[in-house]
Scaffold this active site. Structure first.
Site, short mmCIF file in Angstrom:
data_model
loop_
_atom_site.label_atom_id
_atom_site.label_comp_id
_atom_site.label_asym_id
_atom_site.label_seq_id
_atom_site.Cartn_x
_atom_site.Cartn_y
_atom_site.Cartn_z
N SER A 82 0.82 -1.20 0.00
CA SER A 82 0.00 0.00 0.00
C SER A 82 0.86 1.26 0.00
O SER A 82 1.68 1.45 -0.90
CB SER A 82 -0.96 -0.08 1.20
OG SER A 82 -1.96 0.89 1.12
N HIS A 105 -2.45 -1.60 -4.71
CA HIS A 105 -3.89 -1.73 -4.89
C HIS A 105 -4.48 -0.35 -5.13
O HIS A 105 -3.83 0.67 -4.90
CB HIS A 105 -4.55 -2.39 -3.66
CG HIS A 105 -4.39 -1.59 -2.39
ND1 HIS A 105 -5.26 -0.59 -2.02
CD2 HIS A 105 -3.45 -1.65 -1.42
CE1 HIS A 105 -4.86 -0.07 -0.87
NE2 HIS A 105 -3.76 -0.70 -0.48
#
Length: 146
Positions: A82, A105
């Site tokens: 992330s 993501h």
């Protein structure tokens, strides 16, 4: 010294360890950015093992590293997920240790409210995802569209 990150400054090189979540209760972007600016080194190695965290704190850390005149090497020791993944990808070089993982993501978030509130949040998440995709694309030598 804080337990969620550590900085070691040697003669011409510095190590920055990011071994916790980015933001919230983990790595404090404001303090880390101040500490990065204070480094007097030709090379900074950023050792990373982090599940990620707050996107804007991650962008702040990334930009503090980009604005430093040193050559910055990301050393992914375990996990760069992330927000930690785009901190790594924004560095001059990324080194992945054996068996380490870089996870990316689309942006995510939580909203409570009306359909209009949710539509507005969807637009913000799309904008954030596009922004972060540009970091990955720059590292890969392409554009977010490819």
């Amino acid at each position: 010294m804080s337990s969620w990150y550590r900085i070691r400054n040697a003669a011409d090189a510095a190590d920055v360890d990011i071994f916790d979540a980015i933001g919230w209760y983990g790595v404090d972007a404001a303090q880390l950015a101040r500490d990065i600016r204070a480094l007097d080194a030709a090379q900074i190695t950023v050792n990373i093992n982090s599940p990620g965290g707050d996107v804007f704190d991650g962008i702040t850390i990334l930009n503090a590293l980009r604005q430093h005149p040193a050559r910055v090497v990301a050393n992914v020791m375990g996990l760069a997920a992330s927000a930690a993944s785009f901190i790594a990808c924004g560095c001059d070089e990324v080194v992945m240790a054996d068996n380490s993982t870089l996870m990316i993501h689309d942006a995510s978030g939580v909203v409570i409210g009306t359909a209009e509130d949710m539509a507005e949040m969807a637009a913000v998440l799309d904008q954030i995802s596009d922004n972060v995709a540009s970091i990955y694309a720059a590292k890969a030598g392409g554009t977010p569209e490819n």
